[in-house]
Design a protein around this motif. Structure first.
Motif, PDB file in Angstrom:
ATOM      1  N   VAL A   1       0.856  -1.192   0.000  1.00 17.14           N
ATOM      2  CA  VAL A   1       0.000   0.000   0.000  1.00 17.14           C
ATOM      3  C   VAL A   1       0.890   1.239   0.000  1.00 17.14           C
ATOM      4  O   VAL A   1       1.920   1.257   0.678  1.00 17.14           O
ATOM      5  CB  VAL A   1      -0.915  -0.015   1.243  1.00 17.14           C
ATOM      6  CG1 VAL A   1      -1.739   1.255   1.326  1.00 17.14           C
ATOM      7  CG2 VAL A   1      -1.807  -1.247   1.219  1.00 17.14           C
ATOM      8  N   PRO A   2       0.543   2.304  -0.729  1.00 15.43           N
ATOM      9  CA  PRO A   2       1.356   3.524  -0.716  1.00 15.43           C
ATOM     10  C   PRO A   2       1.560   4.063   0.697  1.00 15.43           C
ATOM     11  O   PRO A   2       0.666   3.981   1.555  1.00 15.43           O
ATOM     12  CB  PRO A   2       0.539   4.503  -1.568  1.00 15.43           C
ATOM     13  CG  PRO A   2      -0.259   3.631  -2.479  1.00 15.43           C
ATOM     14  CD  PRO A   2      -0.585   2.406  -1.669  1.00 15.43           C
ATOM     15  N   ALA A   3       2.722   4.629   0.930  1.00 15.35           N
ATOM     16  CA  ALA A   3       3.107   5.029   2.283  1.00 15.35           C
ATOM     17  C   ALA A   3       2.126   6.010   2.914  1.00 15.35           C
ATOM     18  O   ALA A   3       1.833   5.921   4.111  1.00 15.35           O
ATOM     19  CB  ALA A   3       4.513   5.624   2.260  1.00 15.35           C
ATOM     20  N   HIS A   4       1.606   6.962   2.142  1.00 11.82           N
ATOM     21  CA  HIS A   4       0.716   7.947   2.762  1.00 11.82           C
ATOM     22  C   HIS A   4      -0.582   7.296   3.245  1.00 11.82           C
ATOM     23  O   HIS A   4      -1.167   7.725   4.248  1.00 11.82           O
ATOM     24  CB  HIS A   4       0.434   9.117   1.812  1.00 11.82           C
ATOM     25  CG  HIS A   4      -0.507   8.819   0.697  1.00 11.82           C
ATOM     26  ND1 HIS A   4      -0.115   8.198  -0.477  1.00 11.82           N
ATOM     27  CD2 HIS A   4      -1.843   9.062   0.560  1.00 11.82           C
ATOM     28  CE1 HIS A   4      -1.144   8.080  -1.277  1.00 11.82           C
ATOM     29  NE2 HIS A   4      -2.214   8.594  -0.676  1.00 11.82           N
ATOM     30  N   LYS A   5      -1.019   6.243   2.569  1.00 15.08           N
ATOM     31  CA  LYS A   5      -2.207   5.525   3.025  1.00 15.08           C
ATOM     32  C   LYS A   5      -1.894   4.685   4.269  1.00 15.08           C
ATOM     33  O   LYS A   5      -2.766   4.505   5.141  1.00 15.08           O
ATOM     34  CB  LYS A   5      -2.750   4.643   1.901  1.00 15.08           C
ATOM     35  CG  LYS A   5      -3.321   5.445   0.724  1.00 15.08           C
ATOM     36  CD  LYS A   5      -3.923   4.540  -0.333  1.00 15.08           C
ATOM     37  CE  LYS A   5      -4.498   5.344  -1.491  1.00 15.08           C
ATOM     38  NZ  LYS A   5      -5.691   6.147  -1.088  1.00 15.08           N
ATOM     39  N   GLU A   6      -0.681   4.180   4.365  1.00 21.10           N
ATOM     40  CA  GLU A   6      -0.281   3.457   5.571  1.00 21.10           C
ATOM     41  C   GLU A   6      -0.200   4.402   6.766  1.00 21.10           C
ATOM     42  O   GLU A   6      -0.557   4.028   7.887  1.00 21.10           O
ATOM     43  CB  GLU A   6       1.062   2.757   5.366  1.00 21.10           C
ATOM     44  CG  GLU A   6       0.997   1.504   4.506  1.00 21.10           C
ATOM     45  CD  GLU A   6       0.389   0.306   5.249  1.00 21.10           C
ATOM     46  OE1 GLU A   6      -0.153   0.473   6.358  1.00 21.10           O
ATOM     47  OE2 GLU A   6       0.451  -0.807   4.697  1.00 21.10           O
ATOM     48  N   ILE A   7       0.256   5.635   6.538  1.00 24.64           N
ATOM     49  CA  ILE A   7       0.262   6.622   7.620  1.00 24.64           C
ATOM     50  C   ILE A   7      -1.152   6.836   8.150  1.00 24.64           C
ATOM     51  O   ILE A   7      -1.394   6.827   9.365  1.00 24.64           O
ATOM     52  CB  ILE A   7       0.872   7.946   7.130  1.00 24.64           C
ATOM     53  CG1 ILE A   7       2.377   7.786   6.868  1.00 24.64           C
ATOM     54  CG2 ILE A   7       0.626   9.072   8.138  1.00 24.64           C
ATOM     55  CD1 ILE A   7       3.016   8.991   6.195  1.00 24.64           C
ATOM     56  N   LEU A   8      -2.094   7.005   7.244  1.00 23.43           N
ATOM     57  CA  LEU A   8      -3.488   7.210   7.658  1.00 23.43           C
ATOM     58  C   LEU A   8      -4.034   5.976   8.362  1.00 23.43           C
ATOM     59  O   LEU A   8      -4.783   6.086   9.352  1.00 23.43           O
ATOM     60  CB  LEU A   8      -4.348   7.564   6.454  1.00 23.43           C
ATOM     61  CG  LEU A   8      -4.064   8.924   5.805  1.00 23.43           C
ATOM     62  CD1 LEU A   8      -4.845   9.069   4.503  1.00 23.43           C
ATOM     63  CD2 LEU A   8      -4.399  10.061   6.774  1.00 23.43           C
TER      64      LEU A   8
END
Length: 424
Positions: A157-164
């Motif tokens: 999963v793209p990193a910014h979605k993992e942050i969320l």
């Protein structure tokens, strides 16, 4: 003491790797590294991923070596909690891409993958991050390395979605986000779901130069320069009126923030003003690592290769950085050290914090510059521009609210602390 939960957003990078090693070397009761999110920056993001996977590969070998030698294994935080690793932004949001391979080397670690291939992880791990989807929308099953064989959890999963995801799955104000590269992943996350992003306890940023010269231009520090637009957007979330400090945009890639948000972001900025005061000399490093090299430590061998490159580059670039007196500034490790020890009362922001610090995004020579208002003017009420307040610099209802960190508990001894934590 409650176990701290942290995300590290990074572009490894020599000092980024030192920062990651510092976090993973902590005791498991002190910190859990939930996520390592990767961005372009010092090098291309694919090289960042190779460096992180190689780091885990070396740590697995190091722990085995220490076990065989009857030494304390260390790296309890890594052994207790496998962090997720996710790949993020490949390019800045709007700016022309600039990387710091002139310092870190084209692979980010001084050419180590070519010169010392036995220290690089096998390429069998690459498919673990491949987001390939089959025709039915199901992730393709791959053969090869088992994700459970590693000390990390690979994400497709793209990193910014993992942050969320991490912020959504944890209680508000329990996760600290340490950002030691360009802020592109953070800008993408906050644009996609600002309220979830604002669940973060605080964002700790290595970036900018306020009263110091820059390190890539006379006024620009690398992380702020590499994606000035992203930095400006993240900084804007500290404002009571975020849209009042959003940068002008050439595209509609990211929308404005909602007119009303439930809270303001707490952002602690570690600019060059403070990070340049935390250093490790070649002599200190050599003295600490030499006996471990002789004893066969895989970690000592790996770190010694890229540190030799760093000190040699410092000699070439900076007058006075010669021999054992050469000093490597520990920009990124200082931010992780804050996240680990934030309760120490010796950490302190500037006397003028919170400050209205904004990032220049469009200037010919000033991209990435930290702008502060040096005028001696009375603040004014209202949130509309007036003839004597272009940009709402004087408004009490606008402007950013940045905590610029200015004091630390280990300014003169941090290099020694870092080496002791890594090599014990």
């Amino acid at each position: 003491m409650v176990c701290k939960k942290i995300i590290i957003d990074t572009d490894p990078g020599i000092d980024d790797i030192l920062a990651l090693l510092l976090a993973l070397s902590a005791q498991p009761e002190d910190v859990e590294v939930l996520l390592i999110s990767l961005t372009f920056g010092n090098i291309e993001v694919k090289n960042c991923l190779r460096n992180v996977v190689s780091m885990f590969h070396i740590l697995e070998r190091e722990i085995q070596w220490r076990r065989e030698k009857g030494r304390p294994e260390g790296f309890g935080a890594m052994r207790a909690f496998r962090p997720v690793v996710a790949v993020g932004a490949e390019d800045p949001l709007e700016d022309q891409k600039m990387m710091a391979d002139y310092f870190h080397g084209t692979d980010g670690l001084g050419g180590i993958h070519a010169s010392h291939p036995h220290l690089t992880a096998s390429q069998a791990w690459e498919h673990l991050f491949d987001p390939a989807i089959d025709a039915d929308g199901i992730k393709t099953v791959q053969t090869g390395a088992d994700p459970d064989d590693h000390s990390f959890i690979p994400s497709k999963v793209p990193a910014h979605k993992e942050i969320l995801r991490v912020l959504r799955e944890n209680e508000p104000d329990t996760v600290t986000l340490v950002a030691v590269g360009p802020l592109t992943n953070l800008a993408l996350a906050s644009a996609e779901d600002p309220e979830t992003f604002l669940r973060v306890k605080e964002v700790v940023v290595m970036g900018g130069a306020v009263h110091q010269p820059g390190n890539v231009t006379p006024v620009g520090e690398f992380n702020a320069y590499a994606d000035a637009f992203a930095a400006a957007r993240v900084f804007a979330l500290t404002s009571p009126n975020p849209n009042s400090t959003l940068p002008p945009t050439k595209s509609s890639l990211l929308p404005p923030y909602p007119a009303k948000l439930s809270r303001q972001l707490t952002l602690r900025l570690f600019p060059l003003d403070i990070t340049l005061r935390h250093n490790l000399s070649r002599g200190e490093f050599r003295a600490a690592v030499k006996p471990l090299l002789e004893a066969g430590s895989p970690l000592a061998e790996w770190v010694s290769v890229f540190m030799a490159h760093a000190f040699k580059t410092l000699e070439r670039m900076h007058p006075g950085h010669v021999g054992d007196d050469a000093q490597l500034s520990l920009h990124d490790p200082v931010c992780v050290w804050y996240a680990l020890t934030s309760e120490d009362p010796h950490w302190a922001p500037s006397a003028t914090s919170p400050e209205d610090i904004r990032i220049e995004t469009v200037g010919q020579w000033t991209r990435g510059m930290c702008i502060i208002d040096r005028r001696n003017r009375h603040p004014i009420e209202g949130d509309e521009e007036s003839s004597n307040d272009h940009g709402l610099w004087l408004s009490q209802r606008a402007g950013n609210r940045i905590y610029r960190m200015d004091e630390s508990p280990a300014e003169t001894t941090f290099g020694t602390i870092l080496i002791q934590r890594l090599f014990g």
